[in-house]
Design a protein around this motif. Structure first.
Motif, PDB file in Angstrom:
ATOM      1  N   ALA A  11     -34.293   5.179  54.323  1.00 35.80           N
ATOM      2  CA  ALA A  11     -35.421   4.908  53.549  1.00 35.80           C
ATOM      3  C   ALA A  11     -35.396   5.338  51.987  1.00 35.80           C
ATOM      4  O   ALA A  11     -35.805   4.632  51.333  1.00 35.80           O
ATOM      5  CB  ALA A  11     -36.714   5.401  54.200  1.00 35.80           C
ATOM      6  N   LYS A  12     -35.107   6.399  51.881  1.00 34.16           N
ATOM      7  CA  LYS A  12     -34.796   6.983  50.547  1.00 34.16           C
ATOM      8  C   LYS A  12     -33.835   6.015  49.833  1.00 34.16           C
ATOM      9  O   LYS A  12     -34.208   5.787  48.686  1.00 34.16           O
ATOM     10  CB  LYS A  12     -34.341   8.400  50.555  1.00 34.16           C
ATOM     11  CG  LYS A  12     -34.201   8.986  49.167  1.00 34.16           C
ATOM     12  CD  LYS A  12     -33.734  10.475  49.330  1.00 34.16           C
ATOM     13  CE  LYS A  12     -32.539  10.720  49.871  1.00 34.16           C
ATOM     14  NZ  LYS A  12     -31.781  11.952  49.621  1.00 34.16           N
ATOM     15  N   ARG A  13     -32.958   5.810  50.269  1.00 36.81           N
ATOM     16  CA  ARG A  13     -32.004   4.988  49.478  1.00 36.81           C
ATOM     17  C   ARG A  13     -32.108   3.513  49.535  1.00 36.81           C
ATOM     18  O   ARG A  13     -31.912   2.998  48.451  1.00 36.81           O
ATOM     19  CB  ARG A  13     -30.563   5.137  50.131  1.00 36.81           C
ATOM     20  CG  ARG A  13     -30.019   6.442  49.907  1.00 36.81           C
ATOM     21  CD  ARG A  13     -28.410   6.384  50.331  1.00 36.81           C
ATOM     22  NE  ARG A  13     -27.758   7.795  50.417  1.00 36.81           N
ATOM     23  CZ  ARG A  13     -26.422   8.060  50.413  1.00 36.81           C
ATOM     24  NH1 ARG A  13     -25.754   6.966  50.654  1.00 36.81           N
ATOM     25  NH2 ARG A  13     -25.976   9.060  49.948  1.00 36.81           N
ATOM     26  N   LYS A  14     -32.967   2.905  50.222  1.00 37.90           N
ATOM     27  CA  LYS A  14     -33.421   1.534  50.302  1.00 37.90           C
ATOM     28  C   LYS A  14     -34.516   1.532  48.980  1.00 37.90           C
ATOM     29  O   LYS A  14     -34.442   0.678  48.120  1.00 37.90           O
ATOM     30  CB  LYS A  14     -34.102   1.002  51.221  1.00 37.90           C
ATOM     31  CG  LYS A  14     -33.282   0.536  52.462  1.00 37.90           C
ATOM     32  CD  LYS A  14     -33.889   0.262  53.779  1.00 37.90           C
ATOM     33  CE  LYS A  14     -33.171  -0.236  55.021  1.00 37.90           C
ATOM     34  NZ  LYS A  14     -33.643  -0.642  56.104  1.00 37.90           N
ATOM     35  N   GLU A  15     -35.327   2.783  48.839  1.00 38.24           N
ATOM     36  CA  GLU A  15     -36.454   2.646  47.788  1.00 38.24           C
ATOM     37  C   GLU A  15     -35.356   2.851  46.412  1.00 38.24           C
ATOM     38  O   GLU A  15     -36.097   2.127  45.522  1.00 38.24           O
ATOM     39  CB  GLU A  15     -37.426   3.952  48.212  1.00 38.24           C
ATOM     40  CG  GLU A  15     -38.351   4.064  46.959  1.00 38.24           C
ATOM     41  CD  GLU A  15     -39.381   5.317  47.359  1.00 38.24           C
ATOM     42  OE1 GLU A  15     -39.784   5.526  46.366  1.00 38.24           O
ATOM     43  OE2 GLU A  15     -39.341   5.498  48.331  1.00 38.24           O
ATOM     44  N   GLU A  53     -34.052   1.069  41.275  1.00 43.88           N
ATOM     45  CA  GLU A  53     -33.005   1.281  40.324  1.00 43.88           C
ATOM     46  C   GLU A  53     -32.116   0.125  40.217  1.00 43.88           C
ATOM     47  O   GLU A  53     -31.890  -0.511  38.995  1.00 43.88           O
ATOM     48  CB  GLU A  53     -32.386   2.599  40.523  1.00 43.88           C
ATOM     49  CG  GLU A  53     -33.276   3.922  40.280  1.00 43.88           C
ATOM     50  CD  GLU A  53     -32.521   5.215  40.816  1.00 43.88           C
ATOM     51  OE1 GLU A  53     -31.232   5.160  40.971  1.00 43.88           O
ATOM     52  OE2 GLU A  53     -33.307   6.123  40.925  1.00 43.88           O
ATOM     53  N   LEU A  54     -31.250  -0.024  41.454  1.00 39.24           N
ATOM     54  CA  LEU A  54     -30.185  -0.720  41.401  1.00 39.24           C
ATOM     55  C   LEU A  54     -30.712  -2.338  41.186  1.00 39.24           C
ATOM     56  O   LEU A  54     -30.174  -3.224  40.410  1.00 39.24           O
ATOM     57  CB  LEU A  54     -29.408  -0.898  42.477  1.00 39.24           C
ATOM     58  CG  LEU A  54     -28.679   0.639  42.610  1.00 39.24           C
ATOM     59  CD1 LEU A  54     -28.064   0.824  43.884  1.00 39.24           C
ATOM     60  CD2 LEU A  54     -27.661   0.984  41.396  1.00 39.24           C
ATOM     61  N   LEU A  55     -31.489  -2.703  42.084  1.00 43.34           N
ATOM     62  CA  LEU A  55     -32.018  -3.876  42.119  1.00 43.34           C
ATOM     63  C   LEU A  55     -32.784  -4.532  40.655  1.00 43.34           C
ATOM     64  O   LEU A  55     -32.617  -5.486  40.462  1.00 43.34           O
ATOM     65  CB  LEU A  55     -32.987  -4.437  43.468  1.00 43.34           C
ATOM     66  CG  LEU A  55     -33.251  -5.636  43.476  1.00 43.34           C
ATOM     67  CD1 LEU A  55     -32.115  -6.690  43.528  1.00 43.34           C
ATOM     68  CD2 LEU A  55     -34.387  -5.917  44.782  1.00 43.34           C
ATOM     69  N   SER A  56     -33.584  -3.639  40.149  1.00 41.31           N
ATOM     70  CA  SER A  56     -34.135  -3.660  39.050  1.00 41.31           C
ATOM     71  C   SER A  56     -33.153  -3.857  37.764  1.00 41.31           C
ATOM     72  O   SER A  56     -33.492  -4.833  37.019  1.00 41.31           O
ATOM     73  CB  SER A  56     -35.234  -2.456  38.574  1.00 41.31           C
ATOM     74  OG  SER A  56     -35.760  -2.586  37.515  1.00 41.31           O
ATOM     75  N   ASN A  57     -32.321  -3.172  37.805  1.00 41.07           N
ATOM     76  CA  ASN A  57     -31.239  -3.270  36.735  1.00 41.07           C
ATOM     77  C   ASN A  57     -30.572  -4.516  36.926  1.00 41.07           C
ATOM     78  O   ASN A  57     -30.217  -5.117  35.918  1.00 41.07           O
ATOM     79  CB  ASN A  57     -30.323  -2.098  36.689  1.00 41.07           C
ATOM     80  CG  ASN A  57     -30.854  -0.830  36.295  1.00 41.07           C
ATOM     81  OD1 ASN A  57     -32.046  -0.773  35.588  1.00 41.07           O
ATOM     82  ND2 ASN A  57     -30.199   0.296  36.636  1.00 41.07           N
ATOM     83  N   LEU A  58     -30.302  -4.911  38.199  1.00 40.81           N
ATOM     84  CA  LEU A  58     -29.547  -6.146  38.313  1.00 40.81           C
ATOM     85  C   LEU A  58     -30.276  -7.282  38.000  1.00 40.81           C
ATOM     86  O   LEU A  58     -29.822  -8.235  37.092  1.00 40.81           O
ATOM     87  CB  LEU A  58     -29.214  -6.302  39.740  1.00 40.81           C
ATOM     88  CG  LEU A  58     -28.457  -7.607  40.073  1.00 40.81           C
ATOM     89  CD1 LEU A  58     -27.094  -7.578  40.392  1.00 40.81           C
ATOM     90  CD2 LEU A  58     -29.211  -8.244  41.465  1.00 40.81           C
TER      91      LEU A  58
END
Length: 122
Positions: free
Chosen positions: A84-88, A93-98
């Motif tokens: 859950a923490k890593r999905k958030e 972070e990652l998806l937003s940057n991508l």
């Protein structure tokens, strides 16, 4: 185990992430004892206080629990909490940057999905 720590985040956080990775991979299972502070310290060649800080982070998050006089153990719902923490974090972070980079490049959603499928060999 050969681990190289980077300068992008504190070492104690990287230690916590390594323990989480091992829980996700099944190296450490529910109610199973993790390595001791001394073992982690020796294995990674780092200060024991740094290891303690990383483990304390996981205890505070309910991922590990302490059995007095015995050591640290994996909590029952540790894997779910980590996921859950890593999905958030992935989303924020990652998806937003991508997607920000994709927008700069003028990539459409379909192109991004095709790239992901190609990367995964689907």
């Amino acid at each position: 185990m050969n681990v190289t720590f980077d300068d992008k985040q504190p070492i104690f956080q990287q230690v916590a992430d390594l323990i989480e990775d091992d829980i996700l991979k099944g190296t450490f299972r529910v109610d199973e004892q993790i390595l001791s502070v001394a073992q982690f310290s020796q294995l990674f060649q780092i200060n024991p206080a740094t290891v303690v800080k990383g483990i304390a982070l996981l205890v505070n998050e309910g991922i590990l629990y302490k059995k007095r006089g015995l050591g640290m153990f994996v909590a029952t719902d540790a894997k779910l909490k980590i996921q859950a923490k890593r999905k958030e974090r992935f989303h924020k972070e990652l998806l937003s940057n991508l997607l920000n980079e994709a927008d700069k490049l003028g990539l459409r959603t379909e192109e991004i999905i095709d790239m992901i499928r190609q990367w995964r060999g689907e």
